[in-house]
Design a protein around this motif. Structure first.
Motif, short mmCIF file in Angstrom:
data_model
loop_
_atom_site.label_atom_id
_atom_site.label_comp_id
_atom_site.label_asym_id
_atom_site.label_seq_id
_atom_site.Cartn_x
_atom_site.Cartn_y
_atom_site.Cartn_z
N PHE A 3 25.29 16.66 1.44
CA PHE A 3 24.89 17.80 2.27
C PHE A 3 24.15 18.85 1.43
CE2 PHE A 3 28.33 16.52 5.29
CZ PHE A 3 27.50 16.32 6.37
N ALA A 4 24.60 19.05 0.22
CA ALA A 4 23.92 20.00 -0.66
C ALA A 4 22.51 19.50 -0.98
CB ALA A 4 24.72 20.21 -1.93
N ILE B 204 15.58 20.54 2.49
CA ILE B 204 15.09 21.33 3.63
C ILE B 204 14.58 22.69 3.18
CG2 ILE B 204 15.82 22.49 5.76
CD1 ILE B 204 17.63 20.05 6.28
N MET B 205 15.30 23.35 2.28
CA MET B 205 14.85 24.65 1.75
C MET B 205 13.55 24.49 0.97
SD MET B 205 18.44 26.56 0.75
CE MET B 205 17.69 27.29 -0.65
N GLY B 206 13.41 23.40 0.24
CA GLY B 206 12.18 23.14 -0.50
C GLY B 206 10.99 22.94 0.42
N LEU B 207 11.19 22.20 1.52
CA LEU B 207 10.11 22.01 2.49
C LEU B 207 9.73 23.32 3.17
CD1 LEU B 207 11.18 18.62 4.12
CD2 LEU B 207 9.26 19.04 2.56
N PHE B 208 10.72 24.14 3.50
CA PHE B 208 10.44 25.44 4.11
C PHE B 208 9.66 26.33 3.13
CE2 PHE B 208 11.62 29.86 5.07
CZ PHE B 208 11.10 29.94 6.35
#
Length: 135
Positions: free
Chosen positions: A5-6, A12-16
């Protein structure tokens, strides 16, 4: 399980973050290109619009308004982003003698959907140019 999950959250944070960087990169690069295109097109158009016959008679520099507008729009559209930009050209003040022009370029960027909210940006570049010569 907790590391998976981490890892997914980190991806996801990297893509954002990459999306935000791409958005601001397009706006800032477009702004810089528009500014230099505006600056060079204004300078060249003012020099092309000089009334040579008037200069030979009086020795004063004078430009032709219609010739300046025609040269500027032609030069700016030739050197712009090849149809990618949605530009509005606003001429505020064109003085023939002494030669001075004030104009503004408004570029409407593409529309972006962020969380189902349409977002766009208007990039505004404004310039005032004075053509001066020596006697």
């Amino acid at each position: 399980m907790k590391w998976s999950f981490a890892s997914a959250g980190l991806i996801i944070m990297g893509l954002f973050g990459l999306l935000v960087i791409i958005l601001f990169n397009e706006i800032t690069v477009s702004n810089e290109q528009d500014y230099y295109n505006l600056k060079t097109a204004t300078e060249a158009s003012m020099i092309d619009a000089v009334d040579v016959a008037y200069y030979r008679l009086t020795g004063d520099v004078k430009i032709n308004k219609e010739k300046f507008v025609e040269n500027f729009t032609r030069r700016f559209t030739e050197n712009s982003t090849f149809g990618e930009g949605n530009y509005s050209i606003v001429f505020y003040d064109i003085m023939e003698s002494p030669p001075k022009v004030s104009l503004r370029i408004i570029d409407n960027t593409n529309t972006y959907n962020i969380y189902n909210i349409e977002t766009d940006a208007q990039i505004v570049n404004e310039i005032t140019a004075i053509l001066d010569g020596y006697k």
